[in-house]
Design a protein around this motif. Structure first.
Motif, mmCIF file in Angstrom:
data_model
loop_
_atom_site.group_PDB
_atom_site.id
_atom_site.type_symbol
_atom_site.label_atom_id
_atom_site.label_comp_id
_atom_site.label_asym_id
_atom_site.label_seq_id
_atom_site.Cartn_x
_atom_site.Cartn_y
_atom_site.Cartn_z
ATOM 1 N N UNK A 107 -3.799 -1.030 -13.740
ATOM 2 C CA UNK A 107 -5.050 -1.461 -13.131
ATOM 3 C C UNK A 107 -4.731 -2.697 -12.290
ATOM 4 N N UNK A 108 -5.124 -2.679 -11.026
ATOM 5 C CA UNK A 108 -4.749 -3.754 -10.104
ATOM 6 C C UNK A 108 -5.249 -5.124 -10.563
ATOM 7 N N UNK A 109 -6.469 -5.194 -11.049
ATOM 8 C CA UNK A 109 -7.059 -6.491 -11.382
ATOM 9 C C UNK A 109 -6.519 -7.108 -12.670
ATOM 10 N N UNK A 110 -6.190 -6.289 -13.647
ATOM 11 C CA UNK A 110 -5.771 -6.821 -14.947
ATOM 12 C C UNK A 110 -4.304 -6.561 -15.283
ATOM 13 N N UNK A 167 0.645 9.735 -8.380
ATOM 14 C CA UNK A 167 1.723 8.758 -8.209
ATOM 15 C C UNK A 167 3.003 9.418 -7.705
ATOM 16 N N UNK A 168 3.237 10.683 -8.060
ATOM 17 C CA UNK A 168 4.413 11.398 -7.555
ATOM 18 C C UNK A 168 4.374 11.506 -6.034
ATOM 19 N N UNK A 169 3.158 11.473 -5.482
ATOM 20 C CA UNK A 169 2.981 11.550 -4.027
ATOM 21 C C UNK A 169 2.703 10.170 -3.421
ATOM 22 N N UNK A 170 2.959 9.103 -4.202
ATOM 23 C CA UNK A 170 2.759 7.718 -3.769
ATOM 24 C C UNK A 170 1.297 7.408 -3.480
ATOM 25 N N UNK A 171 0.392 8.008 -4.251
ATOM 26 C CA UNK A 171 -1.045 7.747 -4.134
ATOM 27 C C UNK A 171 -1.586 7.303 -5.491
ATOM 28 N N UNK A 172 -2.726 6.618 -5.460
ATOM 29 C CA UNK A 172 -3.417 6.257 -6.697
ATOM 30 C C UNK A 172 -4.918 6.330 -6.457
ATOM 31 N N UNK A 173 -5.659 6.363 -7.550
ATOM 32 C CA UNK A 173 -7.105 6.252 -7.458
ATOM 33 C C UNK A 173 -7.465 4.798 -7.162
ATOM 34 N N UNK A 174 -8.669 4.586 -6.654
ATOM 35 C CA UNK A 174 -9.131 3.237 -6.329
ATOM 36 C C UNK A 174 -9.021 2.329 -7.560
ATOM 37 N N UNK A 175 -8.472 1.141 -7.348
ATOM 38 C CA UNK A 175 -8.353 0.165 -8.416
ATOM 39 C C UNK A 175 -7.049 0.218 -9.190
ATOM 40 N N UNK A 176 -6.216 1.228 -8.915
ATOM 41 C CA UNK A 176 -4.922 1.354 -9.587
ATOM 42 C C UNK A 176 -3.807 1.090 -8.587
ATOM 43 N N UNK A 177 -2.657 0.668 -9.081
ATOM 44 C CA UNK A 177 -1.478 0.484 -8.249
ATOM 45 C C UNK A 177 -0.242 1.024 -8.974
ATOM 46 N N UNK A 178 0.695 1.524 -8.214
ATOM 47 C CA UNK A 178 1.985 1.935 -8.766
ATOM 48 C C UNK A 178 2.805 0.664 -8.928
ATOM 49 N N UNK A 179 3.220 0.392 -10.143
ATOM 50 C CA UNK A 179 3.852 -0.887 -10.455
ATOM 51 C C UNK A 179 5.351 -0.781 -10.711
ATOM 52 N N UNK A 180 5.876 0.432 -10.814
ATOM 53 C CA UNK A 180 7.298 0.564 -11.059
ATOM 54 C C UNK A 180 7.725 2.005 -11.189
ATOM 55 N N UNK A 181 9.009 2.190 -11.193
ATOM 56 C CA UNK A 181 9.572 3.520 -11.369
ATOM 57 C C UNK A 181 10.219 4.042 -10.109
ATOM 58 N N UNK A 182 10.722 5.258 -10.240
ATOM 59 C CA UNK A 182 11.420 5.895 -9.130
ATOM 60 C C UNK A 182 11.153 7.392 -9.191
ATOM 61 N N UNK A 183 10.875 7.959 -8.022
ATOM 62 C CA UNK A 183 10.666 9.403 -7.880
ATOM 63 C C UNK A 183 11.685 9.904 -6.880
ATOM 64 N N UNK A 184 12.563 10.813 -7.311
ATOM 65 C CA UNK A 184 13.584 11.386 -6.429
ATOM 66 C C UNK A 184 13.336 12.875 -6.288
ATOM 67 N N UNK A 185 13.373 13.377 -5.056
ATOM 68 C CA UNK A 185 13.228 14.809 -4.833
ATOM 69 C C UNK A 185 14.210 15.289 -3.802
#
Length: 104
Positions: free
Chosen positions: A49-52, A86-104
């Motif tokens: 969650x971006x805010x917390x 997140x696999x497509x580098x997207x999130x719902x409003x208010x969320x952020x991808x904070x870490x990890x790696x996706x390889x294809x």
């Protein structure tokens, strides 16, 4: 040579496009023999969650080989859609991808 052919060019492009996805690299593979590497590899994916900065999805790791089928199963609200987005580098409003790696 396209921008998607080199991982060195993809991660900075993602960071420039969206600060929320800067911590996660979506990196296509090139110049490899078919079957030499997994079709999809996810390592340590984390969405917060971006805010917390509270975890929504934490430490998701899996590998999908060519010809395999993966089913993501869980209770309502457990993060299945969050992982898929997140696999497509997207999130719902208010969320952020904070870490990890996706390889294809």
């Amino acid at each position: 040579m396209s921008e998607l052919e080199h991982s060195e060019q993809v991660a900075p492009a993602l960071a420039a496009a969206s600060p929320e996805t800067a911590a996660t690299a979506v990196v296509p593979r090139s110049d490899e023999a078919p079957g030499a590497r997994p079709l999809l590899s996810v390592q340590g994916l984390r969405v917060v969650v971006a805010s917390s900065r509270s975890d929504v999805v934490d430490e998701v790791t899996f590998t999908l080989e060519r010809g395999e089928v993966l089913g993501l199963v869980g209770e309502s609200g457990s993060g299945k859609t969050t992982v898929a987005l997140a696999l497509m580098a997207h999130t719902r409003r208010g969320l952020v991808i904070d870490g990890g790696q996706v390889l294809f």
